[in-house]
Design a protein around this motif. Sequence first.
Motif, PDB file in Angstrom:
ATOM      1  N   ARG A 190       0.764  -1.163  -0.087  1.00 21.90           N
ATOM      2  CA  ARG A 190       0.026   0.001   0.030  1.00 21.90           C
ATOM      3  C   ARG A 190       0.888   1.165   0.036  1.00 21.90           C
ATOM      4  O   ARG A 190       0.319   2.269  -0.741  1.00 21.90           O
ATOM      5  N   GLY A 191       1.906   1.205   0.884  1.00 20.24           N
ATOM      6  CA  GLY A 191       2.858   2.589   0.780  1.00 20.24           C
ATOM      7  C   GLY A 191       3.541   2.660  -0.489  1.00 20.24           C
ATOM      8  O   GLY A 191       4.049   3.902  -0.691  1.00 20.24           O
ATOM      9  N   SER A 192       3.463   1.849  -1.574  1.00 12.49           N
ATOM     10  CA  SER A 192       4.057   2.085  -2.716  1.00 12.49           C
ATOM     11  C   SER A 192       3.307   2.747  -3.620  1.00 12.49           C
ATOM     12  O   SER A 192       3.486   3.109  -4.624  1.00 12.49           O
ATOM     13  N   CYS A 193       1.887   2.683  -3.578  1.00 13.82           N
ATOM     14  CA  CYS A 193       0.782   3.525  -4.079  1.00 13.82           C
ATOM     15  C   CYS A 193       0.132   4.816  -3.633  1.00 13.82           C
ATOM     16  O   CYS A 193       0.392   4.953  -2.349  1.00 13.82           O
ATOM     17  N   ALA A 194      -0.402   5.477  -4.162  1.00 15.64           N
ATOM     18  CA  ALA A 194      -1.221   6.621  -3.677  1.00 15.64           C
ATOM     19  C   ALA A 194      -2.567   5.838  -2.880  1.00 15.64           C
ATOM     20  O   ALA A 194      -2.983   5.110  -3.163  1.00 15.64           O
ATOM     21  N   ALA A 195      -2.765   6.879  -2.069  1.00 16.65           N
ATOM     22  CA  ALA A 195      -4.128   6.542  -1.194  1.00 16.65           C
ATOM     23  C   ALA A 195      -4.960   7.812  -1.463  1.00 16.65           C
ATOM     24  O   ALA A 195      -4.802   8.858  -2.033  1.00 16.65           O
ATOM     25  N   VAL A 196      -6.160   7.230  -1.579  1.00 20.71           N
ATOM     26  CA  VAL A 196      -7.605   7.846  -1.837  1.00 20.71           C
ATOM     27  C   VAL A 196      -8.519   7.918  -0.535  1.00 20.71           C
ATOM     28  O   VAL A 196      -8.669   6.742  -0.171  1.00 20.71           O
ATOM     29  N   GLU A 197      -8.804   8.906  -0.215  1.00 18.87           N
ATOM     30  CA  GLU A 197      -9.577   9.232   0.863  1.00 18.87           C
ATOM     31  C   GLU A 197     -10.886   9.992   0.622  1.00 18.87           C
ATOM     32  O   GLU A 197     -10.817  11.053  -0.170  1.00 18.87           O
ATOM     33  N   ALA A 198     -11.974   9.743   0.906  1.00 17.13           N
ATOM     34  CA  ALA A 198     -13.304  10.456   0.673  1.00 17.13           C
ATOM     35  C   ALA A 198     -13.965  10.830   2.079  1.00 17.13           C
ATOM     36  O   ALA A 198     -13.866  10.322   2.999  1.00 17.13           O
ATOM     37  N   SER A 199     -14.528  12.093   1.695  1.00 14.06           N
ATOM     38  CA  SER A 199     -15.348  12.637   2.873  1.00 14.06           C
ATOM     39  C   SER A 199     -16.650  11.878   3.126  1.00 14.06           C
ATOM     40  O   SER A 199     -17.039  11.713   4.318  1.00 14.06           O
ATOM     41  N   ASP A 200     -17.315  11.331   2.336  1.00 10.97           N
ATOM     42  CA  ASP A 200     -18.560  10.794   2.534  1.00 10.97           C
ATOM     43  C   ASP A 200     -17.942   9.161   3.071  1.00 10.97           C
ATOM     44  O   ASP A 200     -17.510   8.421   2.510  1.00 10.97           O
ATOM     45  N   PRO A 201     -18.912   8.821   4.129  1.00  5.62           N
ATOM     46  CA  PRO A 201     -18.376   7.284   4.977  1.00  5.62           C
ATOM     47  C   PRO A 201     -18.643   6.308   3.785  1.00  5.62           C
ATOM     48  O   PRO A 201     -17.835   5.327   3.720  1.00  5.62           O
ATOM     49  N   GLY A 202     -19.832   6.188   3.018  1.00 10.41           N
ATOM     50  CA  GLY A 202     -20.187   5.266   2.051  1.00 10.41           C
ATOM     51  C   GLY A 202     -19.244   5.119   1.038  1.00 10.41           C
ATOM     52  O   GLY A 202     -18.566   4.201   0.715  1.00 10.41           O
ATOM     53  N   PHE A 203     -18.727   6.169   0.398  1.00  4.13           N
ATOM     54  CA  PHE A 203     -17.903   6.207  -0.726  1.00  4.13           C
ATOM     55  C   PHE A 203     -16.666   5.743  -0.062  1.00  4.13           C
ATOM     56  O   PHE A 203     -15.823   4.966  -0.659  1.00  4.13           O
ATOM     57  N   ALA A 204     -16.260   6.309   1.093  1.00  2.00           N
ATOM     58  CA  ALA A 204     -15.044   5.844   1.687  1.00  2.00           C
ATOM     59  C   ALA A 204     -14.783   4.398   1.920  1.00  2.00           C
ATOM     60  O   ALA A 204     -13.777   3.580   1.818  1.00  2.00           O
ATOM     61  N   ALA A 205     -16.122   3.713   2.514  1.00  2.00           N
ATOM     62  CA  ALA A 205     -15.996   2.427   2.695  1.00  2.00           C
ATOM     63  C   ALA A 205     -15.955   1.539   1.309  1.00  2.00           C
ATOM     64  O   ALA A 205     -15.194   0.596   1.180  1.00  2.00           O
ATOM     65  N   PHE A 608      -5.614  18.131 -14.207  1.00  2.00           N
ATOM     66  CA  PHE A 608      -7.151  17.938 -13.853  1.00  2.00           C
ATOM     67  C   PHE A 608      -7.767  18.603 -15.082  1.00  2.00           C
ATOM     68  O   PHE A 608      -7.793  20.085 -14.957  1.00  2.00           O
ATOM     69  N   ASP A 609      -8.710  17.956 -15.811  1.00  2.00           N
ATOM     70  CA  ASP A 609      -9.541  18.384 -16.793  1.00  2.00           C
ATOM     71  C   ASP A 609     -10.999  18.736 -16.635  1.00  2.00           C
ATOM     72  O   ASP A 609     -11.571  17.475 -16.477  1.00  2.00           O
ATOM     73  N   ARG A 610     -11.365  19.801 -16.155  1.00  2.00           N
ATOM     74  CA  ARG A 610     -12.805  20.024 -15.888  1.00  2.00           C
ATOM     75  C   ARG A 610     -13.218  19.182 -14.826  1.00  2.00           C
ATOM     76  O   ARG A 610     -14.280  18.517 -14.955  1.00  2.00           O
ATOM     77  N   PRO A 611     -12.521  19.229 -13.676  1.00  2.00           N
ATOM     78  CA  PRO A 611     -12.895  18.252 -12.740  1.00  2.00           C
ATOM     79  C   PRO A 611     -14.351  18.653 -11.856  1.00  2.00           C
ATOM     80  O   PRO A 611     -14.698  19.811 -11.693  1.00  2.00           O
ATOM     81  N   ILE A 612     -15.154  17.382 -11.618  1.00  2.00           N
ATOM     82  CA  ILE A 612     -16.171  17.636 -10.993  1.00  2.00           C
ATOM     83  C   ILE A 612     -16.177  16.224  -9.871  1.00  2.00           C
ATOM     84  O   ILE A 612     -15.366  15.382 -10.024  1.00  2.00           O
ATOM     85  N   LEU A 613     -17.086  16.389  -8.753  1.00  2.00           N
ATOM     86  CA  LEU A 613     -17.255  15.176  -7.937  1.00  2.00           C
ATOM     87  C   LEU A 613     -18.428  14.882  -7.995  1.00  2.00           C
ATOM     88  O   LEU A 613     -19.497  15.496  -8.367  1.00  2.00           O
ATOM     89  N   PRO A 614     -18.814  13.524  -8.165  1.00  2.00           N
ATOM     90  CA  PRO A 614     -19.959  12.853  -8.246  1.00  2.00           C
ATOM     91  C   PRO A 614     -20.963  13.309  -7.026  1.00  2.00           C
ATOM     92  O   PRO A 614     -20.517  13.506  -5.987  1.00  2.00           O
ATOM     93  N   PRO A 615     -22.302  13.102  -7.135  1.00  2.00           N
ATOM     94  CA  PRO A 615     -23.343  13.244  -6.223  1.00  2.00           C
ATOM     95  C   PRO A 615     -22.818  12.704  -4.875  1.00  2.00           C
ATOM     96  O   PRO A 615     -22.446  11.412  -5.132  1.00  2.00           O
ATOM     97  N   GLY A 616     -22.994  13.200  -3.737  1.00  2.00           N
ATOM     98  CA  GLY A 616     -22.669  12.725  -2.498  1.00  2.00           C
ATOM     99  C   GLY A 616     -21.469  12.472  -2.044  1.00  2.00           C
ATOM    100  O   GLY A 616     -21.166  12.456  -0.854  1.00  2.00           O
ATOM    101  N   LEU A 617     -20.438  13.217  -2.837  1.00  2.00           N
ATOM    102  CA  LEU A 617     -19.090  13.422  -2.457  1.00  2.00           C
ATOM    103  C   LEU A 617     -18.514  14.765  -2.334  1.00  2.00           C
ATOM    104  O   LEU A 617     -18.742  15.384  -3.814  1.00  2.00           O
TER     105      LEU A 617
END
Length: 660
Positions: A190-205, A608-617
């Motif tokens: 895991r330490g050799s790759c990027a980590a992704v964290e989400a503010s929404d608990p469901g998305f994070a899970a 980042f080309d025209r970034p958006i976040l999906p609904p709920g995140l």
Amino acid sequence: LERHRPLLLNSTVLRDNVLHVDLANPDLVDRTEPLVRDSVHLFVESFLWDRGWHARLQLHNYALRGVELELSLLFESDFADVFEVRGVQRLRRGALCPPVIGRDEVILAYAGLDRVVRATRLAFDPPPASLTAGRASYRLALASQGHAAIELWVGFERGETPLQAARAEPARPPYDRAHRRAVAALAARRGSCAAVEASDPGFAAWIERSAADLQMMITDTPHGPYPYAGVPWFSTPFGRDGIITAHELLWLDPAVARGVLGFLAATQATALDPERDAEPGKVIHEVRGGEMAALGEVPFGRYYGSVDATPLFVVLAEAYYRRTADRALIEAIWPNLERALGWIDDHGDLDGDGFVEYRRRSSRGLSSQGWKDSVDSISHAGGELAAGPIALCEVQGYTYAARRAGAALAAALGRPDRAAELDDQAEQLRIRFDRAFWSESISSYALALDGAKRPCEVRASNAGHTLFTGIASAERARRVVDALLDDRSFSGWGIRTLDAAEARYNPISYHNGSVWPHDNALIAAGMARYGHKQACARVTAALHQAALHFDLRRMPELFCGFRSRPHEGPTLYPVACAPQAWAAGAVFLLLQACLGLEVDALRAQVVFDRPILPPGLDQLTIRELAVGRARVDLVIERQTHDAGVYLRSRDGDVSVIVTK
């Protein structure tokens, strides 16, 4: 417990892929001193590591008095080949060897017809009171609030004799030590790759479970890490699955793509072998190591019956080069890439019409050789199955992308003439494809051309892959997006493999109306490529909502395509793999598509080309994103109409560029 099955209270799989199970005793009345249910708690934890299964059982007595209990562990091993488990009948089998029983271990073994002895070795600590070929029994005396612990290690080996197969001196560290080693190895990966964290608990899970499942399935090979396709049916290397999973993970963990490219280059076909559907330059479909494959009872020991893995191999190589600037690897596998491009020209185009088709040569191989490999997956509008050779619409897109990718790599390696030739081939294919495959009657690309060059005018998810590859014109792409998101194709949980108005539509089928997460992720990435970001976000949000209903938030291989109904989750497909690599990887490609994220090591840029976040995140954090030797931490936050990107930290020479 006392010859009764304990009661299941709960079970879960942790982030480090350790299974926890809580059990309790049932009512035990047929004994001198009856014991009411739920008096004794049995906690079991187990994990797979280093070719073994490690388990620890802990008992705790909550009764007001001491109790004596018999705890028995029952075991058996039939050594059935996975194809037998799936229903293939065998005329002959090998023989079970006499069990070897010691004071604290049992060896169960099977001598296969392939002259390989496969062994299962069970070792118990402490030694049981009695041990037979199928039962280990303990007699436990537990004081009130007293406890006891038992450890079990099960090893899986092969050799020429049962003892050789089971290793005379097995490496079986105590549970805690093995667990520490497994966790340390997982942390290092895991330490050799990027980590992704989400503010929404469901998305994070969803993200966390997907990452854990992928780490479970990624297996070390002599060529590097390779994501095995899925559990239980496909726990082995598959070419197509490995390539797509590597592509899904490429932006955060390019080491997987490097391992996939190395493995597929090493197993690339070098000669004609009709029984394995092998042709020079073709990339492998799957590799199997079981007895039936070794004996040729099934053709899948090394089987090449997929039409799309070969062009996708070239596509992945170019994407990997842009992501890493790893010129050395590209130079090393350039002959393999040229052979793959040669296969497209020589063997892929069966009739010389400029399109890549498939036709099964093996008497026992796959009759459908695209990613939808069910026998009934390619049909005409009336429902009749298409006769081959079959030219699938998405395969032409993959071929277009492969030629563009080959041209870019040829230019990078100082081969301008070859680059120009491949670019010209790609453009000619784009023109021919539009003329032959576009269907006004369905407002989409035809699923395929049959052997008579009749288009299969069927609305299917395959057309969405043409957006992923870039072969579609902007106007065609808009209409494909509209078709895939109307009520007949979009279930509410995702895009169906087949439109609900088609003759063969069946939401319970494998490929004719189900929803596949990886399919949706590729389509969503294609939508974003053509600027349809809200459509991409809609698909992402649908799969996110589906994930909330799945056990452990684990995205399965596929699920049924029934229309979403209020207060209900998606309907499970009964024999879907869970976990499956490209389903687990889907969330990372979906997020990349929404963000318009590209990591370009050649230019030392994160774009980042025209970034958006999906609904709920509302917020996404990316930590330790590597660009060459540089690292960046980024935070993406929802804004009124799009998303803002904030640089939290930077270590090294890298630029972060945001276009809106």
